[in-house]
Design a protein around this motif. Structure first.
Motif, mmCIF file in Angstrom:
data_model
loop_
_atom_site.group_PDB
_atom_site.id
_atom_site.type_symbol
_atom_site.label_atom_id
_atom_site.label_comp_id
_atom_site.label_asym_id
_atom_site.label_seq_id
_atom_site.Cartn_x
_atom_site.Cartn_y
_atom_site.Cartn_z
ATOM 1 N N ASP A 116 34.152 -13.436 60.272
ATOM 2 C CA ASP A 116 33.506 -12.095 59.614
ATOM 3 C C ASP A 116 34.054 -10.956 60.690
ATOM 4 O O ASP A 116 34.397 -9.752 60.092
ATOM 5 C CB ASP A 116 31.873 -12.106 59.995
ATOM 6 N N GLU A 117 34.459 -11.391 61.915
ATOM 7 C CA GLU A 117 34.909 -10.256 62.839
ATOM 8 C C GLU A 117 36.326 -9.911 62.259
ATOM 9 O O GLU A 117 36.646 -8.458 62.157
ATOM 10 C CB GLU A 117 34.882 -10.530 64.207
ATOM 11 N N THR A 119 37.836 -10.041 59.788
ATOM 12 C CA THR A 119 37.710 -9.507 58.207
ATOM 13 C C THR A 119 37.360 -7.936 58.280
ATOM 14 O O THR A 119 37.943 -7.381 57.534
ATOM 15 C CB THR A 119 36.609 -10.486 57.334
ATOM 16 N N ALA A 120 36.336 -7.886 59.123
ATOM 17 C CA ALA A 120 36.105 -6.549 59.246
ATOM 18 C C ALA A 120 37.084 -5.575 59.709
ATOM 19 O O ALA A 120 37.592 -4.540 59.456
ATOM 20 C CB ALA A 120 34.652 -6.335 60.188
ATOM 21 N N ASP A 124 39.151 -3.020 57.507
ATOM 22 C CA ASP A 124 39.317 -1.596 57.966
ATOM 23 C C ASP A 124 40.750 -1.008 57.726
ATOM 24 O O ASP A 124 41.010 0.069 57.686
ATOM 25 C CB ASP A 124 38.729 -1.538 59.378
ATOM 26 N N PHE A 351 25.392 -8.665 61.219
ATOM 27 C CA PHE A 351 26.481 -8.728 60.714
ATOM 28 C C PHE A 351 27.464 -7.653 61.119
ATOM 29 O O PHE A 351 27.247 -6.665 61.319
ATOM 30 C CB PHE A 351 26.496 -8.396 59.161
ATOM 31 N N THR A 353 30.362 -5.356 62.174
ATOM 32 C CA THR A 353 31.033 -4.076 61.364
ATOM 33 C C THR A 353 31.682 -3.363 62.671
ATOM 34 O O THR A 353 31.276 -3.310 63.812
ATOM 35 C CB THR A 353 30.169 -3.224 60.855
ATOM 36 N N LEU A 354 32.805 -2.737 62.195
ATOM 37 C CA LEU A 354 33.672 -1.715 63.420
ATOM 38 C C LEU A 354 32.593 -0.736 63.737
ATOM 39 O O LEU A 354 32.615 -0.403 65.018
ATOM 40 C CB LEU A 354 34.806 -1.120 62.767
ATOM 41 N N LEU A 358 30.897 -5.669 66.822
ATOM 42 C CA LEU A 358 31.558 -6.592 66.349
ATOM 43 C C LEU A 358 30.355 -7.735 66.781
ATOM 44 O O LEU A 358 29.977 -8.514 66.082
ATOM 45 C CB LEU A 358 32.925 -7.032 66.674
#
Ligand code: DAH
Length: 360
Positions: A116-117, A119-120, A124, A351, A353-354, A358
């Motif tokens: 998930d990290e 991917t975020a 971006d 979750f 996100t930037l 993270l």
């Protein structure tokens, strides 16, 4: 008349004996149903003389009313008793503490968290996610990636093969996520910007190797993408992923059949007993392989190397998860031990996100 009062006694007795609503209903059907005893008496009225019908009719209807009344009264009693029993058995102790919900007790596996990290971070930068199957053809896993038949680089992959098919080909468990590059180039037209996270397999097992592990592949194909872009992407990725302001990276020449030139990337770190820290120190740690996509690979995937070019990289997800979260051994990743998950796992609703952080 005698049989009316006997019948009444029997029926009232049966009503009083009915222990629950189902039993009472059976009594009702036996008396007042289509073929019930009281209904049977009512049916005899038709054959009587008018005088007889007058007296008998009144008597039978009165019987019917009394039986109906008794049934209804019994029904109320049984209902109340059933409710009382239920209330007595379902007492709630309002002083008991609440149990935690799954959202509070569940934990996200560190691999899922790191995916998930990643991917975020890459989303971006404008990357899409591409995926491919775990069971892959030899052609996509090796041949199209410029591993000629019999090339020694194939042996370095400790491949799990499936039994040979009648046409001589055999499937395998993909040894890296690079075949997803092939699938992407065959399916999409440049410009291409994808990352491909997924499971990979090699016959290898020790403290830092498991037969199944995870990689993330990156692929950029465009008219003029070059190694300078690759360096910037990897540097930005490392800073975002390791949540540090600076990272020093070192690019060393290397060899992969599918890239030319090929490079391996180390990041600067400081090793303190069991801990590794980034952005300081004078040690180096290898984290990924990369390079410019080999013209043969572009050609094998239907692209013209004189018109487009690009770069790719491949990174072990388990390895960067271990580095970021200070996990010394890879094997517990796959043991599903809830104590380990409680220690290293992440809360389901946090979750990454930037903007929001993270791993915070
Ligand atoms: N597929 C390589 C491996 O598993 C890693 C890799 C190296 C991927 C260089 C790449 C690359 O895309 O350019 O060892």
């Amino acid at each position: 008349m005698a049989d009316i009062s006997t019948l009444e006694q029997d029926l009232i007795g049966a009503v009083d004996k009915a222990a629950d609503e189902a039993g009472l209903e059976a009594v009702r059907v036996a008396a007042l149903g289509k073929n019930g005893s009281v209904t049977g008496l009512l049916k005899t009225l038709g054959a009587m003389s008018p005088d007889e019908r007058k007296t008998q009719g009144a008597a039978i209807n009165a019987l019917k009313d009394r039986v109906t009344g008794a049934i209804n009264a019994r029904k109320d009693t049984l209902k109340t008793a059933a409710l009382d029993a239920r209330l007595a058995s379902e007492t709630v102790d309002v002083t008991l503490p609440l149990r935690d919900t799954p959202a509070e007790t569940g934990r996200i596996h560190p691999i899922s968290q790191v995916i998930d990290e990643l991917t975020a971070i890459f989303a971006d930068m404008g990357f899409a996610i591409a995926e491919g199957p775990d069971v892959e053809t030899d052609d996509y896993n090796f041949t199209k990636l410029n591993f000629p038949e019999g090339h020694p680089a194939r042996d370095m992959h400790d491949t799990f093969y499936f039994p040979q098919k009648s046409d001589g080909s055999r499937m395998l468990l993909r040894t890296h996520t690079s075949p997803v590059q092939v699938r992407t180039m065959l399916a999409q037209k440049p410009p291409i910007r994808v990352i491909c996270p997924g499971r990979t397999y090699r016959s290898d097992s020790d403290q830092t190797h498991t037969p199944m592990f995870h990689q993330v592949e990156g692929l950029v194909i465009d008219k003029s993408s070059h190694l300078g872009h690759l360096k910037w992407i990897l540097e930005e990725f490392c800073k975002a992923f390791f949540e540090v302001n600076t990272v020093k990276m070192r690019f060393r020449p290397s060899f992969f059949p599918f890239t030319e030139p090929s490079l391996e990337v180390d990041i600067q770190c400081k090793r303190d007993k069991n801990e590794v820290r980034f952005g300081e120190g004078d040690d180096w740690m290898e984290i990924l392989g990369c390079g410019m996509v080999h013209p043969n690979v572009l050609r094998n995937c239907g692209l013209d190397p004189d018109a487009v070019q690009g770069f790719a990289w491949g990174m072990g997800i388990d390895r960067i998860a271990m580095l970021k979260y200070g996990m010394p051994d890879l094997r517990p990743f796959f043991e599903a031990d809830v104590r380990w998950l409680n220690h290293y796992g992440f809360r389901p609703l946090d979750f990454p996100t930037l903007a929001g952080g993270l791993s915070a």
